[in-house]
Design an enzyme around this catalytic site. Structure first.
Site, short mmCIF file in Angstrom:
data_model
loop_
_atom_site.label_atom_id
_atom_site.label_comp_id
_atom_site.label_asym_id
_atom_site.label_seq_id
_atom_site.Cartn_x
_atom_site.Cartn_y
_atom_site.Cartn_z
N LYS A 11 108.50 92.31 154.09
CA LYS A 11 107.57 92.82 155.12
C LYS A 11 108.04 94.17 155.71
O LYS A 11 109.19 94.58 155.51
CB LYS A 11 107.41 91.76 156.20
CG LYS A 11 106.78 90.47 155.64
CD LYS A 11 106.49 89.46 156.75
CE LYS A 11 105.85 88.22 156.17
NZ LYS A 11 105.43 87.28 157.23
N TYR A 51 95.64 87.63 154.59
CA TYR A 51 95.91 86.59 155.59
C TYR A 51 94.62 85.98 156.14
O TYR A 51 94.64 85.42 157.25
CB TYR A 51 96.77 87.15 156.72
CG TYR A 51 98.24 87.25 156.37
CD1 TYR A 51 99.00 86.10 156.16
CD2 TYR A 51 98.88 88.48 156.26
CE1 TYR A 51 100.36 86.17 155.85
CE2 TYR A 51 100.24 88.56 155.95
CZ TYR A 51 100.96 87.39 155.75
OH TYR A 51 102.31 87.45 155.46
N ASN A 114 109.17 88.59 160.34
CA ASN A 114 110.11 87.60 159.81
C ASN A 114 110.58 87.93 158.39
O ASN A 114 110.90 87.03 157.62
CB ASN A 114 109.53 86.18 159.94
CG ASN A 114 108.27 85.98 159.13
OD1 ASN A 114 107.75 86.91 158.52
ND2 ASN A 114 107.74 84.77 159.16
N HIS A 117 107.60 86.94 153.20
CA HIS A 117 106.56 85.91 153.04
C HIS A 117 106.90 85.10 151.80
O HIS A 117 107.43 85.64 150.84
CB HIS A 117 105.19 86.58 152.86
CG HIS A 117 104.13 85.63 152.38
ND1 HIS A 117 103.48 84.77 153.23
CD2 HIS A 117 103.63 85.39 151.14
CE1 HIS A 117 102.61 84.05 152.52
NE2 HIS A 117 102.68 84.41 151.27
N GLU A 128 97.84 84.53 145.44
CA GLU A 128 98.52 85.68 146.06
C GLU A 128 99.08 86.64 145.00
O GLU A 128 99.01 87.86 145.17
CB GLU A 128 99.63 85.16 147.00
CG GLU A 128 99.03 84.46 148.21
CD GLU A 128 100.04 83.72 149.07
OE1 GLU A 128 99.63 83.12 150.07
OE2 GLU A 128 101.26 83.75 148.74
P1 CMP Z 1 104.03 84.18 156.75
O1 CMP Z 1 104.85 83.11 156.11
O2 CMP Z 1 103.82 85.43 155.99
O3 CMP Z 1 102.58 83.56 157.11
C1 CMP Z 1 101.83 83.94 158.24
C2 CMP Z 1 102.53 84.94 159.10
O4 CMP Z 1 102.01 85.09 160.41
C3 CMP Z 1 103.96 84.48 159.33
O5 CMP Z 1 104.69 84.57 158.14
C4 CMP Z 1 104.37 85.41 160.46
O6 CMP Z 1 104.72 86.71 159.99
C5 CMP Z 1 103.06 85.57 161.26
N1 CMP Z 1 103.06 84.86 162.54
C6 CMP Z 1 103.03 85.44 163.74
N2 CMP Z 1 103.01 84.52 164.72
C7 CMP Z 1 103.03 83.32 164.13
C8 CMP Z 1 103.03 81.98 164.62
N3 CMP Z 1 103.00 81.70 165.94
N4 CMP Z 1 103.06 80.98 163.72
C9 CMP Z 1 103.09 81.24 162.38
N5 CMP Z 1 103.09 82.49 161.86
C10 CMP Z 1 103.07 83.53 162.73
#
Ligand code: CMP
Length: 135
Positions: A11, A51, A114, A117, A128
């Site tokens: 990311k 998303y 984070n 993904h 994806e």
């Molecule tokens: P990812 O695994 O890419 O899937 C959805 C993304 O939304 C997640 O990682 C985070 O980057 C983002 N995100 C932001 N806030 C939240 C939340 N409260 N719960 C889950 N995903 C979140």
């Protein structure tokens, strides 16, 4: 049918902070083979499409803004039990809950930024991967 492939993105925060190499190293050390790899930028429209499953979630707009804020690295990875094993390697979505030794424990800054993904099912891994690498 279970497949041996999963999809990942490094990311924008992790790319910006020069962690592409460190993360790819952990991925390879974890036994994954990199099948496809591309650095690119997502428009907010493309990030929103990727998303779309989260469109009703309160964090969706911020997530789309963040994911289109800078370059990402998209990759397809191969390993037996790829989806589950990769989710173990990356750790919990919220880095505060990510286990020691995981990619998010080492590189993630917040639940949104984070670092990586990882697909949550074989079906989504295929969808994806096709989103970025489909012909
Ligand atoms: P990812 O695994 O890419 O899937 C959805 C993304 O939304 C997640 O990682 C985070 O980057 C983002 N995100 C932001 N806030 C939240 C939340 N409260 N719960 C889950 N995903 C979140």
């Amino acid at each position: 049918m279970a497949t041996n492939r999963t999809f990942t993105m490094i990311k924008p925060d992790a790319v910006q902070e020069n962690h592409i190499g460190g993360i790819l190293h952990m991925i390879e050390e974890g036994g994954f083979r990199i099948v496809e790899l591309q650095k690119l930028s997502l428009t907010s429209e493309r990030a929103g499409q990727f998303y779309a499953v989260h469109a009703e979630r309160p964090f969706y707009n911020d997530l789309v803004k963040y994911m289109s804020s800078g370059p990402i690295v998209a990759a397809v990875l191969e390993k037996d039990n790829a989806v589950a094993d990769f989710r173990t390697l990356i750790g919990a979505t919220n880095p505060a809950q990510a286990a020691e030794g995981t990619i998010r424990k080492k590189y993630a800054k917040s639940i949104e930024a984070n670092a990586v993904h990882g697909s949550d099912s074989d079906e989504n891994a295929q969808i994806e991967a096709d989103f970025f690498f489909g012909k």
